[in-house]
Design a protein around this motif. Structure first.
Motif, PDB file in Angstrom:
ATOM      1  N   THR A   1      19.205  24.773 -59.276  1.00  0.00           N
ATOM      2  CA  THR A   1      18.984  24.885 -57.834  1.00  0.00           C
ATOM      3  C   THR A   1      18.282  23.616 -57.355  1.00  0.00           C
ATOM      4  O   THR A   1      17.199  23.282 -57.831  1.00  0.00           O
ATOM      5  CB  THR A   1      18.118  26.116 -57.505  1.00  0.00           C
ATOM      6  N   PRO A   2      18.910  22.894 -56.415  1.00  0.00           N
ATOM      7  CA  PRO A   2      18.289  21.658 -55.920  1.00  0.00           C
ATOM      8  C   PRO A   2      16.936  21.943 -55.256  1.00  0.00           C
ATOM      9  O   PRO A   2      16.756  22.993 -54.615  1.00  0.00           O
ATOM     10  CB  PRO A   2      19.286  21.138 -54.885  1.00  0.00           C
ATOM     11  N   LYS A   3      16.014  21.044 -55.435  1.00  0.00           N
ATOM     12  CA  LYS A   3      14.662  21.216 -54.869  1.00  0.00           C
ATOM     13  C   LYS A   3      14.703  21.296 -53.350  1.00  0.00           C
ATOM     14  O   LYS A   3      13.977  22.055 -52.748  1.00  0.00           O
ATOM     15  CB  LYS A   3      13.738  20.064 -55.303  1.00  0.00           C
ATOM     16  N   TRP A   4      15.587  20.503 -52.706  1.00  0.00           N
ATOM     17  CA  TRP A   4      15.657  20.539 -51.247  1.00  0.00           C
ATOM     18  C   TRP A   4      16.108  21.904 -50.752  1.00  0.00           C
ATOM     19  O   TRP A   4      15.723  22.355 -49.687  1.00  0.00           O
ATOM     20  CB  TRP A   4      16.559  19.435 -50.694  1.00  0.00           C
TER      21      TRP A   4
ATOM     22  N   THR B   1      15.410  24.864 -52.185  1.00  0.00           N
ATOM     23  CA  THR B   1      14.294  25.807 -52.239  1.00  0.00           C
ATOM     24  C   THR B   1      13.296  25.496 -51.124  1.00  0.00           C
ATOM     25  O   THR B   1      12.680  26.398 -50.579  1.00  0.00           O
ATOM     26  CB  THR B   1      13.595  25.768 -53.619  1.00  0.00           C
ATOM     27  N   ALA B   2      13.179  24.213 -50.752  1.00  0.00           N
ATOM     28  CA  ALA B   2      12.296  23.843 -49.647  1.00  0.00           C
ATOM     29  C   ALA B   2      12.824  24.397 -48.328  1.00  0.00           C
ATOM     30  O   ALA B   2      12.071  24.877 -47.492  1.00  0.00           O
ATOM     31  CB  ALA B   2      12.125  22.331 -49.570  1.00  0.00           C
ATOM     32  N   LEU B   3      14.151  24.337 -48.146  1.00  0.00           N
ATOM     33  CA  LEU B   3      14.763  24.878 -46.929  1.00  0.00           C
ATOM     34  C   LEU B   3      14.611  26.372 -46.854  1.00  0.00           C
ATOM     35  O   LEU B   3      14.401  26.942 -45.788  1.00  0.00           O
ATOM     36  CB  LEU B   3      16.254  24.498 -46.856  1.00  0.00           C
ATOM     37  N   SER B   4      14.724  27.057 -47.986  1.00  0.00           N
ATOM     38  CA  SER B   4      14.594  28.509 -48.006  1.00  0.00           C
ATOM     39  C   SER B   4      13.201  28.909 -47.567  1.00  0.00           C
ATOM     40  O   SER B   4      13.024  29.858 -46.819  1.00  0.00           O
ATOM     41  CB  SER B   4      14.832  29.064 -49.425  1.00  0.00           C
ATOM     42  N   GLY B   5      12.204  28.159 -48.026  1.00  0.00           N
ATOM     43  CA  GLY B   5      10.825  28.455 -47.643  1.00  0.00           C
ATOM     44  C   GLY B   5      10.578  28.183 -46.177  1.00  0.00           C
ATOM     45  O   GLY B   5       9.874  28.902 -45.497  1.00  0.00           O
ATOM     46  N   ALA B   6      11.222  27.126 -45.629  1.00  0.00           N
ATOM     47  CA  ALA B   6      11.046  26.756 -44.229  1.00  0.00           C
ATOM     48  C   ALA B   6      11.725  27.765 -43.318  1.00  0.00           C
ATOM     49  O   ALA B   6      11.241  28.052 -42.231  1.00  0.00           O
ATOM     50  CB  ALA B   6      11.604  25.362 -43.979  1.00  0.00           C
ATOM     51  N   SER B   7      12.864  28.310 -43.730  1.00  0.00           N
ATOM     52  CA  SER B   7      13.584  29.242 -42.866  1.00  0.00           C
ATOM     53  C   SER B   7      12.870  30.587 -42.778  1.00  0.00           C
ATOM     54  O   SER B   7      13.132  31.360 -41.876  1.00  0.00           O
ATOM     55  CB  SER B   7      15.019  29.433 -43.354  1.00  0.00           C
ATOM     56  N   GLY B   8      11.981  30.830 -43.704  1.00  0.00           N
ATOM     57  CA  GLY B   8      11.249  32.093 -43.700  1.00  0.00           C
ATOM     58  C   GLY B   8      10.114  32.102 -42.718  1.00  0.00           C
ATOM     59  O   GLY B   8       9.464  33.096 -42.495  1.00  0.00           O
TER      60      GLY B   8
END
Length: 138
Positions: free
Chosen positions: A125-128, A130-137
């Protein structure tokens, strides 16, 4: 303490597994109506060596036990699962030694596969992402 004493202590779990395995191999062979001569021929080994395996001789190799089990269509759980317990320094429950271990063997394989799949998914899973998933939450 003698070297032989040390070896027998170290061989403890293996010797017990070979003894149990030999009994199971003999039991299944007889139930299937296969003679020692037939099984030995099919495996490319001597009848004398097959007798040693079935008697649980500690000098018999585990791969010979596995070959017998495969040839007879047996689960290898009666060999591998007790070794897993021994590797974890845990006593193997004797109740598990009887009966068909195919289901337990299958569950072990599924757990290992699932764990590896989860680790592989995480690693790929690309790091970007997982960062987007956290931001969308948010």
């Amino acid at each position: 303490m003698s070297l032989m004493g040390d070896q027998s202590t170290a061989e403890g779990p293996l010797s017990e597994v070979k003894e149990q395995s030999g009994r199971r191999i003999e039991e299944v062979r007889k139930r299937e109506g296969i003679t020692q001569r037939q099984l030995a021929r099919d495996l490319g080994m001597g009848v004398r060596w097959l007798r040693e395996i079935e008697s649980g001789n500690p000098k018999a190799r585990l791969d010979d036990h596995l070959r017998c089990a495969y040839q007879l269509g047996m689960s290898t759980g009666h060999i591998l699962i007790p070794l897993l317990f021994a590797g974890q320094k845990m006593a193997f429950p004797r109740q598990l030694a009887f009966g068909d271990l195919r289901e337990l063997e299958r569950l072990c394989v599924e757990i290992i596969a699932q764990r590896n799949l989860e680790q592989l998914t995480l690693a790929l899973t690309p790091k970007w992402r997982t960062a987007l998933s956290g931001a969308s939450g948010r």
